[in-house]
Write a protein that holds these residues in place. Structure first.
Motif, short mmCIF file in Angstrom:
data_model
loop_
_atom_site.label_atom_id
_atom_site.label_comp_id
_atom_site.label_asym_id
_atom_site.label_seq_id
_atom_site.Cartn_x
_atom_site.Cartn_y
_atom_site.Cartn_z
N ILE A 153 0.86 -1.20 0.00
CA ILE A 153 0.00 0.00 0.00
C ILE A 153 0.89 1.24 0.00
CG2 ILE A 153 -1.96 1.15 1.11
CD1 ILE A 153 -2.43 -1.39 2.75
N VAL A 154 0.51 2.19 -0.84
CA VAL A 154 1.21 3.48 -0.87
C VAL A 154 0.21 4.56 -0.45
CG1 VAL A 154 2.40 5.16 -2.33
CG2 VAL A 154 2.77 2.70 -2.70
N PHE A 155 0.55 5.29 0.59
CA PHE A 155 -0.33 6.33 1.12
C PHE A 155 0.18 7.72 0.72
CE2 PHE A 155 -0.44 2.77 4.11
CZ PHE A 155 -1.79 2.57 4.32
N VAL A 156 -0.76 8.61 0.41
CA VAL A 156 -0.41 10.01 0.15
C VAL A 156 -1.10 10.86 1.20
CG1 VAL A 156 -0.58 11.93 -1.48
CG2 VAL A 156 -0.19 9.60 -2.32
N LEU A 157 -0.36 11.77 1.81
CA LEU A 157 -0.93 12.63 2.84
C LEU A 157 -0.40 14.05 2.69
CD1 LEU A 157 -2.13 11.74 6.14
CD2 LEU A 157 -0.27 13.34 6.39
N ASN A 158 -1.31 14.99 2.84
CA ASN A 158 -1.00 16.40 2.77
C ASN A 158 -0.39 16.86 4.09
OD1 ASN A 158 -1.10 18.76 1.34
ND2 ASN A 158 -3.32 18.70 1.08
N ASP A 159 0.77 17.48 4.04
CA ASP A 159 1.36 18.05 5.26
C ASP A 159 0.70 19.39 5.51
OD1 ASP A 159 2.94 18.73 7.37
OD2 ASP A 159 4.65 19.33 6.14
N VAL A 160 -0.08 19.50 6.58
CA VAL A 160 -0.83 20.74 6.83
C VAL A 160 -0.41 21.42 8.12
CG1 VAL A 160 -2.89 20.03 5.54
CG2 VAL A 160 -2.69 19.43 7.96
N GLY A 161 0.60 20.89 8.80
CA GLY A 161 0.89 21.34 10.16
C GLY A 161 1.99 22.37 10.31
N SER A 162 2.57 22.87 9.21
CA SER A 162 3.72 23.76 9.37
C SER A 162 3.42 25.23 9.08
CB SER A 162 4.87 23.28 8.48
OG SER A 162 5.27 21.97 8.89
N GLY A 163 2.13 25.56 9.13
CA GLY A 163 1.75 26.97 9.07
C GLY A 163 1.35 27.42 10.46
N ILE A 164 0.80 28.62 10.54
CA ILE A 164 0.33 29.13 11.82
C ILE A 164 -0.87 28.28 12.27
CG2 ILE A 164 -1.33 30.83 10.87
CD1 ILE A 164 1.23 31.87 13.44
#
Lengths: 164, 164, 164
Positions: free
Chosen positions: B113-124
């Motif tokens: 399985i290959v998962f794709v995830l959006n990194d959303v944690g490095s903003g304010i």
């Protein structure tokens, strides 16, 4: 030994910083909690963090005077976290130069210190002026910390990559 | 073989995850599209993505039951993407424990399985409570995924850096 | 030689890009400032940047025609920064294809160029449509730049990690 763990929200930076502290401490380390302003949501987060670190640390709470407190301690100190401290300093109307001095002073101490900092600069530039100011200060202080720390880890998805 | 591709918006993570899937699949791989809520802008994005992957994948659409669907498939599955699935789960009022169980179950499958995830944690930290909740869940699940995946790639500007 | 420095707000990317430019230039390099819209806050930032680079660069200001200006210059050019240029292009109602063409043309020049770009894609997806469009364009152009540059550095806390 000084180390910096920088990463986004819920990146796992605190957990890795705690592990790093325990591994490097020669006696029971201190956990310097910088939190001051408790709202219910924040309270829940802190409770979860506290359970995580159990009995391995001596916890001290100090929202502002990092340098003074750390200078009094005789074991490794985990500063958790610099971002909340910046927030406290802004709330108490301290300016950037005062923050910079405090960070420089703490970095000049001949102590083992592990810093945790939230990476907040890789999203869109915030419209809110205070948020923008926070992002700027956080970025500048992260550079100052990284320059003086022996090791710097960028944390993403619970994985710490050593970048210095 | 399990792999996670994590990166910001338009970082090129999907393209790299597709290449990685095609390289590692021993028979025609599946593309598990998690999208459910189609607005015109989203529709355009999906059309562009579809053209990109052409005839190399068998596309399956499932917004919620990742574990069940993947357990039925007999070739490598590319889950595109976990972030939209989190969004769907929140919309259907599933809580974090239900999401965690679903992810743990899918990770326990003996499948590629290959998962794709959006990194959303490095903003304010977002002011909106739902957005904050999303960022927290995304961060925690990214840690869970990274822990169980054999390989983790951080993608920036189309370049995937292997961090595990 | 072409290089890209990508990093968040106040990550130290400009400073590292300037150092890299000075190290790689065989004659006095150019500093191509893309800023056009001066508000007081922006003005302060620029003044601070200018002091930082002192007399080491010849400064040229051009908000839009990157390719034309760079094609006229006979030494290494530091483009500071691509993000503000995207902003200018959007303001002048240029579309993505026009931006892509400009970037492709500049990359096709047989010149030494150092690009600086703000990483804006790792926060929550912005609610504002224009901001979302900006993030998309920035991400796509960063992929284009990274593909053609010989070296790519991801900058965090003043530390540049070579990812290509």
């Amino acid at each position: 030994m000084k180390a910096l763990f920088i990463g986004g929200i819920k990146s796992g930076k605190s957990f890795l910083a705690e592990k790093h502290s325990l591994k490097n401490a020669t006696s029971k380390p201190y956990y310097l909690a910088t939190t001051e302003f408790i709202d219910p949501e924040m309270h829940e987060r802190i409770k979860a963090h506290k359970m995580q670190r159990k009995e391995n640390f001596t916890t001290i709470e100090e929202p502002l005077k990092l340098h003074y407190v750390v200078s009094q301690l005789d074991a490794l100190v985990l500063v958790e976290c610099v971002s909340i401290w910046i927030n406290n300093m802004l709330y108490h109307e301290k300016n950037f130069d005062e923050m910079k001095k405090e960070i420089k002073d703490i970095l000049a101490l001949d102590k083992d210190i592990v810093f945790v900092l939230n990476d907040v600069g890789s999203g869109i530039i915030p419209q809110n002026k205070l948020a923008r100011q926070f992002v700027d200060i956080s970025g500048k202080l992260s550079q100052l910390l990284a320059r003086e720390c022996d090791e710097v880890f960028h944390v993403i998805a619970g994985i710490g990559t050593k970048i210095k």
